[in-house]
Design a protein around this motif. Sequence first.
Motif, PDB file in Angstrom:
ATOM      1  N   SER A 129       4.670   6.775  -3.205  1.00 50.28           N
ATOM      2  CA  SER A 129       4.440   6.725  -4.478  1.00 50.28           C
ATOM      3  C   SER A 129       3.834   5.357  -5.059  1.00 50.28           C
ATOM      4  N   ARG A 130       3.163   5.199  -5.963  1.00 54.85           N
ATOM      5  CA  ARG A 130       2.692   3.954  -6.611  1.00 54.85           C
ATOM      6  C   ARG A 130       3.929   3.170  -6.961  1.00 54.85           C
ATOM      7  N   ARG A 131       4.961   3.563  -7.206  1.00 53.34           N
ATOM      8  CA  ARG A 131       6.182   2.801  -7.512  1.00 53.34           C
ATOM      9  C   ARG A 131       6.826   2.391  -6.282  1.00 53.34           C
ATOM     10  N   THR A 132       6.803   3.214  -5.346  1.00 55.95           N
ATOM     11  CA  THR A 132       7.221   2.732  -4.008  1.00 55.95           C
ATOM     12  C   THR A 132       6.289   1.478  -3.571  1.00 55.95           C
ATOM     13  N   ILE A 133       4.961   1.818  -3.740  1.00 56.42           N
ATOM     14  CA  ILE A 133       4.099   0.668  -3.166  1.00 56.42           C
ATOM     15  C   ILE A 133       4.429  -0.748  -3.905  1.00 56.42           C
ATOM     16  N   ARG A 134       4.616  -0.515  -5.164  1.00 57.99           N
ATOM     17  CA  ARG A 134       4.761  -1.818  -6.031  1.00 57.99           C
ATOM     18  C   ARG A 134       6.026  -2.446  -5.676  1.00 57.99           C
ATOM     19  N   ARG A 135       7.236  -1.717  -5.390  1.00 57.63           N
ATOM     20  CA  ARG A 135       8.298  -2.177  -4.843  1.00 57.63           C
ATOM     21  C   ARG A 135       8.188  -2.907  -3.374  1.00 57.63           C
ATOM     22  N   HIS A 136       7.432  -2.346  -2.512  1.00 58.43           N
ATOM     23  CA  HIS A 136       7.193  -2.913  -1.221  1.00 58.43           C
ATOM     24  C   HIS A 136       6.553  -4.125  -1.323  1.00 58.43           C
ATOM     25  N   LEU A 137       5.522  -4.287  -2.264  1.00 57.07           N
ATOM     26  CA  LEU A 137       4.785  -5.627  -2.395  1.00 57.07           C
ATOM     27  C   LEU A 137       5.604  -6.733  -3.085  1.00 57.07           C
ATOM     28  N   GLN A 138       6.647  -6.351  -4.147  1.00 58.45           N
ATOM     29  CA  GLN A 138       7.412  -7.304  -4.543  1.00 58.45           C
ATOM     30  C   GLN A 138       8.611  -7.828  -3.479  1.00 58.45           C
ATOM     31  N   VAL A 139       8.915  -6.879  -2.715  1.00 65.59           N
ATOM     32  CA  VAL A 139       9.768  -7.251  -1.624  1.00 65.59           C
ATOM     33  C   VAL A 139       9.366  -8.181  -0.742  1.00 65.59           C
ATOM     34  N   MET A 190       3.441   1.879   7.479  1.00 69.11           N
ATOM     35  CA  MET A 190       3.016   1.994   6.253  1.00 69.11           C
ATOM     36  C   MET A 190       2.985   0.807   5.501  1.00 69.11           C
ATOM     37  N   ASP A 191       4.350   0.136   6.007  1.00 70.37           N
ATOM     38  CA  ASP A 191       4.292  -1.306   5.189  1.00 70.37           C
ATOM     39  C   ASP A 191       3.532  -2.306   5.488  1.00 70.37           C
ATOM     40  N   ARG A 192       3.101  -2.319   6.630  1.00 72.61           N
ATOM     41  CA  ARG A 192       1.955  -3.325   7.151  1.00 72.61           C
ATOM     42  C   ARG A 192       0.834  -2.945   6.415  1.00 72.61           C
ATOM     43  N   ASN A 193       0.296  -1.467   6.407  1.00 74.55           N
ATOM     44  CA  ASN A 193      -1.011  -1.250   5.781  1.00 74.55           C
ATOM     45  C   ASN A 193      -0.934  -1.429   4.356  1.00 74.55           C
ATOM     46  N   ILE A 194       0.224  -1.501   3.711  1.00 74.85           N
ATOM     47  CA  ILE A 194       0.073  -1.769   2.241  1.00 74.85           C
ATOM     48  C   ILE A 194       0.101  -3.278   2.054  1.00 74.85           C
ATOM     49  N   LEU A 195       0.629  -4.001   2.985  1.00 80.85           N
ATOM     50  CA  LEU A 195       0.629  -5.608   2.653  1.00 80.85           C
ATOM     51  C   LEU A 195      -0.738  -6.095   2.977  1.00 80.85           C
ATOM     52  N   ARG A 196      -1.383  -5.346   4.099  1.00 82.66           N
ATOM     53  CA  ARG A 196      -2.720  -5.989   4.600  1.00 82.66           C
ATOM     54  C   ARG A 196      -3.905  -5.243   3.320  1.00 82.66           C
ATOM     55  N   ALA A 197      -3.714  -4.242   2.735  1.00 80.27           N
ATOM     56  CA  ALA A 197      -4.409  -3.736   1.797  1.00 80.27           C
ATOM     57  C   ALA A 197      -4.732  -4.827   0.637  1.00 80.27           C
ATOM     58  N   CYS A 198      -3.361  -5.157   0.178  1.00 78.21           N
ATOM     59  CA  CYS A 198      -3.114  -6.212  -0.845  1.00 78.21           C
ATOM     60  C   CYS A 198      -3.589  -7.276  -0.483  1.00 78.21           C
ATOM     61  N   ARG A 199      -3.413  -7.991   0.638  1.00 77.18           N
ATOM     62  CA  ARG A 199      -4.121  -9.299   1.013  1.00 77.18           C
ATOM     63  C   ARG A 199      -5.620  -9.344   0.946  1.00 77.18           C
ATOM     64  N   GLU A 200      -6.257  -8.237   1.503  1.00 74.02           N
ATOM     65  CA  GLU A 200      -7.371  -7.982   1.419  1.00 74.02           C
ATOM     66  C   GLU A 200      -8.235  -8.190   0.083  1.00 74.02           C
ATOM     67  N   ASP A 201      -7.417  -7.586  -0.705  1.00 78.07           N
ATOM     68  CA  ASP A 201      -7.872  -7.719  -2.236  1.00 78.07           C
ATOM     69  C   ASP A 201      -7.052  -7.621  -3.140  1.00 78.07           C
ATOM     70  N   PRO A 202      -6.445  -8.815  -3.424  1.00 77.88           N
ATOM     71  CA  PRO A 202      -5.195  -8.971  -4.434  1.00 77.88           C
ATOM     72  C   PRO A 202      -5.396  -8.243  -5.683  1.00 77.88           C
ATOM     73  N   ARG A 203      -6.585  -7.936  -6.228  1.00 81.28           N
ATOM     74  CA  ARG A 203      -6.834  -7.190  -7.434  1.00 81.28           C
ATOM     75  C   ARG A 203      -6.719  -5.888  -7.383  1.00 81.28           C
ATOM     76  N   ARG A 204      -6.592  -5.385  -6.322  1.00 85.10           N
ATOM     77  CA  ARG A 204      -6.277  -3.887  -6.122  1.00 85.10           C
ATOM     78  C   ARG A 204      -5.035  -3.279  -6.846  1.00 85.10           C
ATOM     79  N   THR A 205      -5.244  -2.381  -7.578  1.00 85.46           N
ATOM     80  CA  THR A 205      -4.157  -1.601  -8.288  1.00 85.46           C
ATOM     81  C   THR A 205      -3.256  -0.896  -7.089  1.00 85.46           C
ATOM     82  N   SER A 206      -2.122  -0.338  -7.658  1.00 92.09           N
ATOM     83  CA  SER A 206      -1.213   0.247  -6.699  1.00 92.09           C
ATOM     84  C   SER A 206      -1.846   1.798  -6.433  1.00 92.09           C
ATOM     85  N   THR A 207      -2.496   2.284  -7.403  1.00 90.10           N
ATOM     86  CA  THR A 207      -3.244   3.621  -7.131  1.00 90.10           C
ATOM     87  C   THR A 207      -4.290   3.319  -5.987  1.00 90.10           C
ATOM     88  N   ASP A 208      -5.157   2.224  -6.027  1.00 88.54           N
ATOM     89  CA  ASP A 208      -6.292   1.906  -5.015  1.00 88.54           C
ATOM     90  C   ASP A 208      -5.541   1.849  -3.560  1.00 88.54           C
TER      91      ASP A 208
END
Length: 183
Positions: A33-43, A1-19
């Motif tokens: 949750s969106r909060r968990t996704i934001r936390r993973h991205l910050q880490v 899940m972490d790799r998928n979250i990071l890949r999605a953000c790196r593909e499009d840095p403008r994506r929101t946590s909901t996207d």
Amino acid sequence: MDRNILRACREDPRRTSTDIQVSVTFPNEPVSSRRTIRRHLQVAGLHGRRPVKKPLVSLKNRKARVEWAKQHLSWGPREWANHIWSDQSKFNLFGTDGIQWIRRPIGSRYVPQYQCPTVKHGGGAVMVWGCFSDTSMGSLKRIVGTMDRYVYEDILENTMRPWARANLGRSWVFQQDNDPKHA
């Protein structure tokens, strides 16, 4: 899940946590949750700033609007028949006037992947003024430059009044918002 979250953000840095949440969620898997996704991205070092959310209408104006609505709650179509409503609106031809947030690693501010595309000289915008009543719509008036009280007075005199007299006769009420130039 972490790799998928990071890949999605790196593909499009403008994506929101909901996207990102929608794109990484699969059937029969728990939803992060969106909060968990934001936390993973910050880490992971992908920091994004959220804009400060301010109400578009101040508390004072909200109270005034509610009071006005309560005073006119019992009005029917006959009471509203002779009212003219107006407002102005700006349409951007490219992009937005707002702030666009991008998640990026520290020290990567000038990497093209993390920059927003722009058009020289702002891309342009069109500002228009319009009005309507219960029976018809007035024409749109393009506003060139900054709209100040003199431009507004000219629009009222040369655009709104002739339209109102032609469509509503001599008995009508003009409604406008509390923009300082309207005073």
